[in-house]
Design an enzyme around this catalytic site. Structure first.
Site, PDB file in Angstrom:
ATOM      1  N   VAL A 154       0.985  -0.904   0.083  1.00 52.02           N
ATOM      2  CA  VAL A 154       0.064   0.071  -0.215  1.00 52.02           C
ATOM      3  C   VAL A 154       0.660   1.364  -0.096  1.00 52.02           C
ATOM      4  O   VAL A 154       1.641   1.467   0.465  1.00 52.02           O
ATOM      5  CB  VAL A 154      -1.319   0.372   1.117  1.00 52.02           C
ATOM      6  CG1 VAL A 154      -1.628   0.791   0.733  1.00 52.02           C
ATOM      7  CG2 VAL A 154      -2.030  -0.902   1.309  1.00 52.02           C
ATOM      8  N   SER A 155       0.723   1.830  -0.767  1.00 53.09           N
ATOM      9  CA  SER A 155       1.633   3.314  -0.704  1.00 53.09           C
ATOM     10  C   SER A 155       0.738   4.852  -1.089  1.00 53.09           C
ATOM     11  O   SER A 155      -0.591   4.658  -1.104  1.00 53.09           O
ATOM     12  CB  SER A 155       2.163   3.795  -2.519  1.00 53.09           C
ATOM     13  OG  SER A 155       2.236   4.569  -3.029  1.00 53.09           O
TER      14      SER A 155
END
Length: 780
Positions: free
Chosen positions: A352-353
Site C-alpha cells: 500500500v502506497s
C-alpha cells in the site's frame, strides 16, 4: 379460621413476590456489576520524544547511502497505552514514530521494565510497533542487512529509542486511572493505493471478488475516556506506507502518520471536546499549534516596525534546560490533567502506497510499465506521485490530514463500548525451517516448510515509492549471471535453499550469512493481544493486503467457532505491522510467484504466510482455552557484537571573529511578512549530535507580548517550521543551522523572531550550550 387461612395465604404470596423481586434485583445487580467490571478498565497513556541524531546518520527505510539526516521536519515520539483489568491482566502497546520495531530494542527495553516492575511487563503483554516512516535515523537494528547503509550500529539512535519507549511506558503506568474504551471503524478511501497490482491480481479471482478494493480502506480506532477527565486519547490502525517523504529527503520526519498524530493532538489542545466540528481546523485546513497568547496589538504598522527594530539579532551561552523550557507543548501542559495522546498505528501496509496519483516515468510523464514498474526497461525512472506532487511535504500533509480527519470523525461517533477480558499470548518461532501441512488437491496433505531467510533479485529493484539502482527490476524470477557471481563472493546458496525459495532467484542468502554476525533474523515473535472484543495481531513484518486479510480471517474463524460464544462475527481484528522485531515482507503464495519487490523480500520462502497463519491459530486456540503457549527459542542478543563505523563528532569550530549562534543570514531590516510567506534565518551552529535536545527544540518562533516578553509560538515539532543543518564542506568542523518558517494562515498578527538552540563540542570533549535569536520582524 378461614380468614386466618386467607391471611396466611396472602402473606405467603407477598413474601413470595418480595423474595422473587429481591432475586430479580440481585440478579440485575450481579449482572450490572459483571457488565460494569467487564467494561471498566484502568487506562494509562504516555508519550515521549524519540528523535534521534539529526545529522550524519543514514535514514532507515530506503536503504539509500545518500539519504543522510541533516535536520528536522518535525519530531518523532513513542506513544504508549496500558490497559488493565483492575485486579487482573494488562497489556502495553507502544507506537513508534520509527521505521519499524527492532529485536535488540525490544530485548533491552524488556530488561529495563523487568528491573523496574518485575514480571508485570514482559514480552508476553508488551507490543512495540513502528509506523514505518522512512525519514528517521537508522542503525538501531541488530541484524547486518538492516544496518549496512548506516555504517553499522548507531548507539545514539538505539539509546534514543530505548530511553523514549521506557519513559512513555513509565508515564502510562503512572497515569493509570479508571475509564472506558470505545471502538469504531470506517472507510478512508483516498490515503492508499496498491503499488504492486500485478501481484495482487495473481490471487484467485474468487477471493478477489469478495473485496471491493485491492487495498484495505478500513480504519479501526480505540477511544479512551477517563472517568474524571473525559476523553484522553485514541489509537487507530490503518494501512498505508510511510513513504510520502521521498528518499531524497534528509529531514527527520514522522511522515504521514506522524503528521496525523501531531495534527490530532494539536487539534484537541486547541479545541478540546467542546467542539467536534473537525472542519474548523484553521483557514488553511491544517491544525496548527499556536500558543495561548494574551494579545495587546499595536494598531499602527509604523509603531510595530519601530518596536521590532529595537530587537536585534543576539546570541548567548545558556543551560540545556532552556531548550526544554521553551518547547511550546511543555508550556501548554495543564497540571494534573492527562495529556491527550493520539497514535496512528501501522497495519498490513506491504503493498500500500500513499502516493495515490499513481506511478509515472519522470522522463516522459507516462505511466510506468504495469508488470515491472519500469520506464524503457529502467526501474530508476519510475516514481509514485503523492497528492501534493511535486511537493513531498505537501503530500505528507495531505495524507496525514486525511487520516487525522477520518480518525476525528470516528472518535466523535464512537459509541460501541469495549467489554470483556484482557488476555494475551506470545511465542517465538524459528521460521528458518518450520514444518507445516498444506492440503493439496488430489494429493492429500503434503508436507511443506519454510526456508532460511533470503532476498530475491527484485528486492534490489526497490518500489515505485523508492526505486533501486543498476539493472534490477520488479517481477524478475530469473536473475542474471553477473549478480550471481557477485552474490557468491559473500555466500553461495545450497541447492536445497534454491529449491526451497523457488521461484525466487536468490540475490542475498541472508539466513545463511553469519559473518561478522547474523545478517537476518531466524527467530521472530508472534503475539495476540485481546482487549474485550478487539483482538490485535502483532506481526513482525509488512504483510500485503491479501496476506493480512487471510491472516485476519483465519484467526476470526478460530475465535468464533471455538470461542464458546465469547466472540461473534462482530469481533474486531486488527493487524499491527512491524511489531516487536522486523523480518521484512509477507505475501500470499500466489503473489510470491510474481516476484515483485514484496515477494522478493518475503524472507522465508513461498509458504511464509501459511506458517504465520498456522502459528497464530495456535495462539488463538491457547487464548480461548486458557492454555499457555509454547515460548519457543529465544532470539539472539547481538548488542555486544555490533560494529559501528560512523565517526564521532571530534570538534565544532566557527570562523575567526564569529561565535556559535551568530547570525550568518539574518532577516532583512524592517521586514514585514504576511501569512503564507517563508521566513528564513541562518546561524553559525554546531553538530546536532552533541545534544539531541530531547523533549526540547533546536528551532523556535517567538511572539512578542506586551512589547517586552517573548512567548514561544512554534518549535521544531510544528509542521510549519523546518530546522536544516549543513556543513560548508563534507568533513568541515564548521556548520550552520537554517530555520525556515512558513507562516501559517492561523498565525496571529504581531511581532516575531526566530531562535535557535545548539550545543558545541570542544576538542577535548566538553559540551557548551548556546542560544541565538534573529532580529524581530512583523507579521501583518
Amino acid at each position: 379460621m378461614a380468614l386466618d387461612m386467607v391471611s396466611l395465604h396472602l402473606k405467603f404470596q407477598l413474601k413470595t413476590i418480595w423474595f422473587t423481586a429481591l432475586l430479580v434485583l440481585l440478579a440485575q445487580n450481579i449482572e450490572g456489576s459483571s457488565s460494569s467490571s467487564s467494561s471498566m478498565y484502568l487506562i494509562g497513556l504516555g508519550s515521549y520524544d524519540i528523535t534521534g541524531p539529526a545529522a550524519d546518520v543514514n535514514m532507515m527505510g530506503y536503504a539509500s547511502l545518500e539519504q543522510i539526516a541533516s535536520g528536522i521536519h518535525f519530531r518523532l515520539r513513542a506513544r504508549s497505552f496500558i490497559l488493565a483489568e483492575p485486579k487482573g491482566n494488562r497489556v502495553v502497546f507502544v507506537n513508534l514514530d520509527a521505521c519499524m520495531a527492532s529485536q535488540i530494542v525490544t530485548i533491552k527495553l524488556l530488561e529495563r521494565l523487568k528491573a523496574r516492575y518485575g514480571d508485570l511487563y514482559t514480552e508476553q503483554n508488551v507490543a512495540i510497533s513502528g509506523i514505518h516512516t522512512h525519514a528517521g535515523p537508522g542503525g538501531y537494528l541488530q541484524y547486518v542487512v538492516y544496518i549496512v547503509t548506516s555504517l553499522g550500529f548507531v548507539r545514539q539512535s538505539f539509546d534514543a529509542l530505548v530511553d523514549g519507549i521506557e519513559k512513555s511506558i513509565i508515564q502510562a503506568h503512572e497515569n493509570l486511572r479508571p475509564g472506558s474504551i470505545f471502538v469504531n471503524k470506517g472507510e478512508l478511501l483516498d490515503a492508499g493505493v496498491n503499488r504492486s497490482p500485478s501481484a495482487y491480481l495473481n490471487n484467485p479471482a474468487a477471493e478477489r471478488s469478495k473485496y471491493k478494493y485491492d487495498v484495505d480502506k478500513e480504519m479501526t480506532l480505540l477511544k479512551f475516556v477517563d472517568n474524571n477527565w473525559g476523553s484522553i486519547g485514541s489509537f487507530n490502525w490503518f494501512a498505508t506506507h510511510g513513504t510520502s517523504m521521498s528518499r531524497t529527503n534528509s529531514l527527520i520526519s514522522g511522515d504521514n502518520k506522524g503528521a496525523a498524530a501531531r495534527f490530532m493532538e494539536d487539534w484537541f489542545e486547541q479545541n478540546g471536546l467542546n467542539s467536534l466540528n473537525f472542519n474548523k481546523s484553521g483557514s488553511d485546513g491544517i491544525p496548527r499549534r499556536v500558543s495561548s497568547l494574551v494579545l495587546n496589538p499595536i494598531s499602527a504598522r509604523k509603531e510595530s516596525m519601530k518596536v521590532a527594530a529595537s530587537f536585534k539579532s543576539e546570541r548567548k551561552n545558556v543551560t540545556r534546560l532552556l531548550s526544554s523550557e521553551k518547547r511550546v507543548r511543555n508550556a501548554s501542559k495543564k497540571p494534573g490533567r492527562p495529556q491527550f495522546v493520539s497514535a496512528f498505528c501501522q497495519s498490513n501496509c506491504g503493498d500500500v502506497s500513499p502516493n495515490v496519483l499513481g506511478a509515472f516515468c519522470i522522463d516522459t510523464g507516462l505511466p510506468c510499465d504495469f508488470e515491472h514498474s519500469t520506464c524503457n526497461g529502467k526501474n530508476e525512472l519510475c516514481y509514485g506521485r503523492g497528492p501534493g506532487h511535486p511537493d513531498e511535504f505537501e503530500s505528507t500533509r495531505i495524507i496525514g490530514d486525511r487520516q487525522f480527519r477520518k480518525a476525528l470523525e470516528l472518535f466523535s461517533k464512537a459509541t460501541e463500548k469495549i467489554k470483556g477480558r484482557i488476555r494475551f499470548r506470545h511465542a517465538y518461532i524459528d521460521f528458518s525451517n518450520l514444518e507445516l501441512s498444506r492440503s493439496q488437491e488430489g494429493e492429500g496433505n503434503k508436507a511443506i516448510k519454510t526456508c532460511p531467510a533470503a532476498l530475491g533479485f527484485a528486492f534490489a529493484a526497490g518500489t515505485t515509492d523508492g526505486p533501486g539502482a543498476f539493472d534490477f527490476k520488479q517481477g524478475d524470477d530469473k536473475g542474471n549471471a553477473f549478480w550471481r557471481l557477485v552474490r557468491n563472493v559473500l555466500t553461495t546458496p545450497t541447492q536445497e535453499q534454491i529449491e526451497c525459495q523457488r521461484p525466487k532467484p536468490i540475490l542475498l542468502d541472508t539466513g545463511e550469512m553469519k559473518e561478522p554476525y547474523d545478517w537476518a533474523p531466524s527467530v521472530v515473535p508472534v503475539q495476540i493481544l485481546q482487549i474485550g472484543q478487539l483482538v490485535i495481531l502483532s506481526v513482525p513484518a509488512e504483510f500485503t493486503t491479501m496476506a493480512g486479510r487471510r491472516l485476519r480471517d483465519a484467526v476470526q474463524m478460530v475465535l468464533t467457532s471455538q470461542g464458546k460464544g465469547e466472540f461473534d462475527k462482530n469481533v474486531h481484528i486488527v493487524i499491527a505491522g512491524l511489531t516487536n522485531t522486523y523480518s521484512q515482507y509477507v505475501t500470499t503464495f500466489e503473489e510470491y510467484q510474481v516476484q515483485r519487490y514484496e515477494g522478493a523480500s518475503t524472507l522465508y520462502g513461498p509458504h511464509t504466510l501459511e506458517a504465520y497463519i498456522q502459528e497464530f491459530k495456535k495462539l488463538a486456540i491457547a487464548l480461548i482455552n486458557g492454555e499457555t503457549s509454547e515460548p519457543g527459542p529465544l532470539p539472539p542478543d547481538l548488542l555486544e557484537k555490533q560494529i559501528s563505523l560512523l565517526p564521532p563528532v571530534v570538534v565544532d569550530l566557527t570562523p575567526l571573529g564569529v561565535s556559535f549562534g551568530d547570525a550568518k543570514t539574518d532577516v532583512p531590516q524592517n521586514s514585514i511578512f504576511k501569512r503564507g510567506d517563508m521566513v528564513s534565518v541562518t546561524f553559525w551552529s554546531a553538530c546536532p549530535r552533541n545534544d539531541l535536545m530531547t523533549e526540547g527544540t533546536f528551532a523556535l518562533v517567538e511572539f512578542l507580548q506586551n512589547s517586552k516578553t517573548w512567548i514561544p509560538a512554534y518549535d521544531d515539532d510544528d509542521f510549519c517550521l523546518r530546522f536544516k543543518w549543513s556543513r560548508p564542506e563534507k568533513l568541515s568542523p564548521q556548520s550552520y543551522a537554517t530555520i525556515e518558517w512558513r507562516i501559517p494562515q492561523s498565525a496571529v498578527p504581531g511581532i516575531y523572531r526566530i531562535s535557535h538552540f545548539g550545543a558545541s563540542k570542544a576538542l577535548f570533549g566538553s559540551i557548551r550550550h548556546f542560544s541565538a535569536s534573529s532580529s524581530a520582524f512583523v507579521v501583518a
